[in-house]
Design a protein around this motif. Structure first.
Motif, short mmCIF file in Angstrom:
data_model
loop_
_atom_site.label_atom_id
_atom_site.label_comp_id
_atom_site.label_asym_id
_atom_site.label_seq_id
_atom_site.Cartn_x
_atom_site.Cartn_y
_atom_site.Cartn_z
N UNK A 189 11.12 -4.68 -1.68
CA UNK A 189 10.11 -4.33 -2.71
C UNK A 189 8.70 -4.72 -2.24
N UNK A 190 8.48 -5.72 -1.68
CA UNK A 190 7.21 -6.53 -1.28
C UNK A 190 6.38 -5.31 -0.27
N UNK A 191 6.95 -5.35 0.72
CA UNK A 191 5.99 -4.59 1.85
C UNK A 191 5.89 -3.28 1.56
N UNK A 192 6.66 -2.64 1.17
CA UNK A 192 6.55 -1.30 0.59
C UNK A 192 5.33 -1.10 -0.32
N UNK A 194 -8.80 9.63 6.72
CA UNK A 194 -8.04 10.69 5.90
C UNK A 194 -6.66 10.68 7.05
N UNK A 195 -6.66 10.94 8.04
CA UNK A 195 -5.63 11.03 8.91
C UNK A 195 -4.68 9.90 8.80
N UNK A 196 -5.57 8.60 8.81
CA UNK A 196 -4.86 7.39 8.61
C UNK A 196 -3.81 7.09 7.42
N UNK A 197 -4.60 7.57 6.29
CA UNK A 197 -3.88 7.75 5.10
C UNK A 197 -2.68 8.53 5.17
N UNK A 198 -2.80 9.69 5.82
CA UNK A 198 -1.78 10.59 5.78
C UNK A 198 -0.62 10.13 6.66
N UNK A 199 -0.87 9.65 7.76
CA UNK A 199 0.20 9.02 8.91
C UNK A 199 0.65 8.10 8.11
N UNK A 200 -0.06 7.00 7.44
CA UNK A 200 0.60 5.95 6.85
C UNK A 200 1.47 6.03 5.74
N UNK A 201 1.15 7.10 4.83
CA UNK A 201 1.93 7.76 3.77
C UNK A 201 3.30 8.25 4.29
N UNK A 202 3.26 9.02 5.20
CA UNK A 202 4.46 9.57 6.08
C UNK A 202 5.05 8.47 6.64
N UNK A 203 4.66 7.73 7.41
CA UNK A 203 5.37 6.58 7.68
C UNK A 203 6.10 5.70 6.79
N UNK A 210 7.15 6.59 3.81
CA UNK A 210 8.07 7.44 3.41
C UNK A 210 9.34 7.49 4.12
N UNK A 211 9.10 7.77 5.31
CA UNK A 211 10.19 8.04 6.37
C UNK A 211 10.87 6.59 6.75
N UNK A 212 10.22 5.59 6.20
CA UNK A 212 11.10 4.41 6.61
C UNK A 212 12.01 3.73 5.22
N UNK A 213 11.76 4.49 4.31
CA UNK A 213 12.65 4.23 3.04
C UNK A 213 13.95 4.57 3.01
N UNK A 214 14.88 3.88 2.38
CA UNK A 214 16.05 4.34 2.14
C UNK A 214 16.45 3.78 0.85
N UNK A 215 17.12 4.79 0.06
CA UNK A 215 17.73 4.67 -1.41
C UNK A 215 18.38 3.08 -1.54
N UNK A 216 17.92 2.42 -2.54
CA UNK A 216 18.47 1.03 -2.76
C UNK A 216 20.00 1.36 -2.90
#
Length: 169
Positions: A6-9, A145-154, A156-162
């Motif tokens: 929870x915390x880091x995401x 903007x590019x940093x925000x887009x890349x950060x958001x994509x990263x 999301x790609x690192x999340x797994x359903x609980x």
């Protein structure tokens, strides 16, 4: 016992909220509309899982990317704009914590405080880079903007359903 992250995401999403207030909820809603979480069932925050919410937030986020470059746009540290970033961070924090079976209040506080800190840090970086390099602030904003887009994509790609979460069929 499995404890979902929870915390880091939340720190990640709220940092995005401090940089671009609408991008963080847009990314999170996009994710949740494709990976519904049981922790939001019955919650008032479940609207963030709806595809229509994700679509509206994406349109608002795109508009913010354009509006941010306009000379008439107030600084992100102006009180009304800062409040919007605080609320955006609080929203993503509350939603993420609740989705992961945690306290929406704890997530909201963490998200709001992180978004405020990220607002001031990103503002100082953007203006500092512009002043030191001579590159116009708006152009530095494109890099942000590019940093925000890349950060958001990263994020999301690192999340797994609980554990035990339901997925769309």
């Amino acid at each position: 016992m499995h404890r979902p992250a929870k915390f880091w995401p939340v720190v990640g999403f709220a940092t995005l909220a401090g940089m671009r207030s609408m991008s963080a909820p847009a990314f999170l809603s996009h994710y949740l509309s494709r990976q519904p979480h049981a922790g939001l069932a019955g919650s008032r925050l479940r609207f963030m899982q709806k595809p229509a919410t994700a679509t509206v937030l994406k349109v608002l986020a795109a508009g913010e990317l354009v509006a941010d470059k306009l000379p008439t746009t107030p600084d992100r540290t102006a009180p009304p704009v800062l409040l919007g970033r605080l609320l955006s961070g609080a929203l993503v924090g509350a939603v993420w914590y609740r989705a992961r079976h945690g306290s929406a209040l704890s997530g909201g506080v963490l998200g709001g405080l992180t978004a405020i800190a990220a607002t001031f840090v990103s503002y100082a970086l953007r203006t500092g880079i512009s002043e030191e390099s001579g590159v116009p602030v708006a152009l530095v904003g494109v890099g942000e903007d590019a940093l925000v887009m890349a950060g958001g994509a990263a994020l999301l790609s690192g999340q797994r359903p609980a554990h035990g979460e339901w997925r769309p069929l």
